[in-house]
Enzyme design. Sequence first.
Site, PDB file in Angstrom:
ATOM      1  CG  HIS A 118       2.717  -5.430  -1.523  1.00 28.10           C
ATOM      2  ND1 HIS A 118       1.822  -5.442  -2.578  1.00 28.10           N
ATOM      3  CD2 HIS A 118       2.883  -4.128  -1.175  1.00 28.10           C
ATOM      4  CE1 HIS A 118       1.468  -4.188  -2.848  1.00 28.10           C
ATOM      5  NE2 HIS A 118       2.093  -3.378  -2.013  1.00 28.10           N
ATOM      6  NE  ARG A 141      -1.981  -2.162   0.748  1.00 22.74           N
ATOM      7  CZ  ARG A 141      -0.998  -1.321   0.436  1.00 22.74           C
ATOM      8  NH1 ARG A 141      -0.916  -0.151   1.038  1.00 22.74           N
ATOM      9  NH2 ARG A 141      -0.108  -1.642  -0.471  1.00 22.74           N
ATOM     10  CE  LYS A 162     -23.974   0.490   8.078  1.00 21.17           C
ATOM     11  NZ  LYS A 162     -24.751   0.270   6.853  1.00 21.17           N
ATOM     12  NE  ARG A 213       3.794   4.246  -2.776  1.00 23.42           N
ATOM     13  CZ  ARG A 213       3.764   5.462  -2.223  1.00 23.42           C
ATOM     14  NH1 ARG A 213       4.266   6.466  -2.860  1.00 23.42           N
ATOM     15  NH2 ARG A 213       3.254   5.652  -1.005  1.00 23.42           N
ATOM     16  CB  THR A 214      -1.032  -0.719  -3.890  1.00 27.93           C
ATOM     17  OG1 THR A 214       0.287  -0.755  -3.351  1.00 27.93           O
ATOM     18  CG2 THR A 214      -1.430  -2.098  -4.349  1.00 27.93           C
TER      19      THR A 214
HETATM   20  N1   CP Z   1       4.487   0.460  -2.094  1.00 29.63           N
HETATM   21  C1   CP Z   1       3.200   0.508  -1.647  1.00 29.63           C
HETATM   22  O1   CP Z   1       2.555  -0.528  -1.396  1.00 29.63           O
HETATM   23  O2   CP Z   1       2.714   1.773  -1.501  1.00 29.63           O
HETATM   24  P1   CP Z   1       1.249   2.143  -0.976  1.00 29.63           P
HETATM   25  O3   CP Z   1       1.166   1.702   0.480  1.00 29.63           O
HETATM   26  O4   CP Z   1       1.137   3.631  -1.139  1.00 29.63           O
HETATM   27  O5   CP Z   1       0.263   1.383  -1.803  1.00 29.63           O
END
Ligand code: CP
Length: 304
Positions: free
Chosen positions: A131, A103, A82, A53-54
């Site tokens: 998040h 992320r 590496k 999603r993100t």
């Molecule tokens: N909700 C969310 O962060 O989903 P993903 O881990 O798929 O990005």
Amino acid sequence: MRHDHIISAKQLSRADIEEVLDHAADIAEDPAAFADRHANTLLGMLFFEPSTRTKMSFTAAMKRLGGDIVDMGSVESSSVKKGESLADTVRVVEGYADALVLRHPMEGSAKMASEFVDVPLVNAGDGAGQHPTQTLLDLYTIRENAGFDDLTIGIMGDLKYGRTVHSLAHALTNVDARQHFVSPESLQLPRSVRYDLHQEGAEVREHTGLEEVLSELDVLYVTRIQRERFPDESEYREVAGQYQIDSDTLASAKDDLTVMHPLPRVDEIAHDVDATDHAKYFQQAHNGVPVRMALLDLILGGEP
Ligand code: CP
């Protein structure tokens, strides 16, 4: 909104939140009007952990604003393998992009990385930390369905390691929501989050059973028990499979209860809930595009 980097929901005021949500609503109403807004803009995608999603909604958001992405790809196919440090990686990629989305599995990584770059850096999840862009789309979904006035929300599941929970709980103090946290004792909110909520004057209750509070809720936010965050597999097995809901569970809920989930789900929401009017988790995931478009537009210097 005046922020160089988006690292934590704690940095977002009520005015910041309303600005992003109002802008997202404008974009959702007429996305074509924003199609050339950021032509020639590149977003650097640095995903050191899996995401559907993100990553995809940031990609869609940047492309729908007329820009494009440059993507590090998987850790396996990059020079991280590496031994390149995160600090060096972000210093290099800021030369290729106008903003960065990161992320990473380490809590605090986004804050650390942001100190090495001049372009805006957005935290797309740092371990069990924060998040913030998930929080913005969560708030958008809550505002659409339940509104912020006199809001009572239950947040259930992995409260200890759940970064979506930690972010959302902070942001909900801005809208004076009553927050009920439902989890096994071993997965209760970390002491640091509880302390911050107390300092912020949040109205918070903790429960071990959903039945204690379900009938009072306007929103139920369910989260996955995250196997990958447990240091010990046996601890995971002790709590796996608990805190599931199905359509029978919701019989005692308000008729207009909104059920949300940041997704992915495993077994914590039975598929028979999907067909009910309560289920808003796919709408919630779709809201990621206009909300991330709005945020990108604002941090890249757009005028709402
Ligand atoms: N909700 C969310 O962060 O989903 P993903 O881990 O798929 O990005």
